[in-house]
Design a protein around this motif. Structure first.
Motif, PDB file in Angstrom:
ATOM      1  N   GLN A  91      14.248  -0.618   0.921  1.00 15.03           N
ATOM      2  CA  GLN A  91      14.168  -0.677  -0.561  1.00 15.03           C
ATOM      3  C   GLN A  91      13.487   0.553  -1.151  1.00 15.03           C
ATOM      4  OE1 GLN A  91      13.233  -4.428  -2.233  1.00 15.03           O
ATOM      5  NE2 GLN A  91      13.040  -3.619  -4.376  1.00 15.03           N
ATOM      6  N   ILE A  93      11.246   2.555  -3.312  1.00 19.21           N
ATOM      7  CA  ILE A  93      10.039   2.150  -4.163  1.00 19.21           C
ATOM      8  C   ILE A  93       9.651   3.392  -5.146  1.00 19.21           C
ATOM      9  CG2 ILE A  93       7.519   1.880  -4.434  1.00 19.21           C
ATOM     10  CD1 ILE A  93       7.765   1.003  -1.441  1.00 19.21           C
ATOM     11  N   ASP A  94       9.793   4.658  -4.729  1.00 18.26           N
ATOM     12  CA  ASP A  94       9.435   5.701  -5.517  1.00 18.26           C
ATOM     13  C   ASP A  94      10.114   7.035  -4.919  1.00 18.26           C
ATOM     14  OD1 ASP A  94       8.156   7.064  -7.508  1.00 18.26           O
ATOM     15  OD2 ASP A  94       6.262   7.352  -6.324  1.00 18.26           O
ATOM     16  N   LEU A 104      10.293   0.941   1.285  1.00 21.82           N
ATOM     17  CA  LEU A 104       9.683  -0.300   1.611  1.00 21.82           C
ATOM     18  C   LEU A 104      10.448  -0.831   2.879  1.00 21.82           C
ATOM     19  CD1 LEU A 104       7.395  -2.590   0.870  1.00 21.82           C
ATOM     20  CD2 LEU A 104       9.356  -3.595  -0.354  1.00 21.82           C
ATOM     21  N   THR A 110       5.104   0.630   3.983  1.00 14.92           N
ATOM     22  CA  THR A 110       5.886   1.867   3.458  1.00 14.92           C
ATOM     23  C   THR A 110       6.315   2.810   4.374  1.00 14.92           C
ATOM     24  OG1 THR A 110       3.922   2.949   2.609  1.00 14.92           O
ATOM     25  CG2 THR A 110       5.211   1.389   1.163  1.00 14.92           C
ATOM     26  N   ASP A 135      17.030  -1.952  -8.792  1.00 15.23           N
ATOM     27  CA  ASP A 135      16.360  -2.333  -7.475  1.00 15.23           C
ATOM     28  C   ASP A 135      17.629  -1.502  -6.740  1.00 15.23           C
ATOM     29  OD1 ASP A 135      14.234  -3.278  -7.792  1.00 15.23           O
ATOM     30  OD2 ASP A 135      15.051  -5.366  -7.606  1.00 15.23           O
ATOM     31  N   LYS A 158      15.529  -4.625 -12.111  1.00 19.12           N
ATOM     32  CA  LYS A 158      14.211  -5.217 -11.815  1.00 19.12           C
ATOM     33  C   LYS A 158      13.410  -6.292 -12.756  1.00 19.12           C
ATOM     34  CE  LYS A 158      12.188  -1.084  -9.393  1.00 19.12           C
ATOM     35  NZ  LYS A 158      11.346  -0.111  -9.523  1.00 19.12           N
TER      36      LYS A 158
END
Length: 158
Positions: A91, A93-94, A104, A110, A135, A158
């Motif tokens: 997933q 995250i940033d 993730l 992470t 997401d 999200k």
């Protein structure tokens, strides 16, 4: 006994990055190592045996990381290296300013050592989807010590 302290740079488990497979058994959409690069086979043609010799397999393949087309001709009875190719979903995250992504993993930690892909269409999809607050799940393809984001899925807002 020597009092020298040994320092090892490598931290992998020592597993081979490739495994041998007979050239005649490698099919279209399989994987092969050509010129030290992991490739996906797009075309295989087998020539008949000559007066004294082996049938030959002509492979046309595309590098799975940079998209370059490579070719190789190997006797069908010989072994070729086949890369261990893994695909893992993470997933998103940033996205950092310097072009790295924060992902993730399944166990909750992470993964921050992966760059954004160089493919423009995929890059803009990731950036646009992230900016919209979706997401996103990215598929990371890894082979022979290299990793790269290969595809993207939207799993909702999200």
């Amino acid at each position: 006994m020597s009092d020298e302290e040994h320092h090892f740079e490598s931290t992998d488990a020592g597993a081979s990055k490739t495994y041998p497979q007979q050239a005649g058994t490698i099919r279209k959409n399989g994987y092969i190592v050509i010129k030290g690069r992991p490739c996906k086979v797009v075309e295989v043609s087998t020539s008949k045996t000559g007066k004294h010799g082996h049938a030959k397999c002509h492979f046309v393949a595309i590098d799975i990381f940079n998209g370059k087309k490579l070719e190789d001709i190997v006797p069908s009875s010989h072994n070729c290296d086949v890369p261990h190719v893994n695909r893992t979903d993470y997933q998103l995250i940033d996205i950092s300013e310097d072009g790295f992504v924060s992902l993730l993993t399944d166990n909750g930690s992470t993964k921050d050592d992966l760059r954004l892909p160089t493919d423009d269409a995929l890059l803009s999809q990731i950036k646009d989807g992230f900016a919209e607050g979706k997401d996103l799940v990215v598929s990371v393809m890894s082979a022979m010590g290299e990793e790269q984001i290969s595809s993207l899925k939207d799993i909702g807002q999200k």
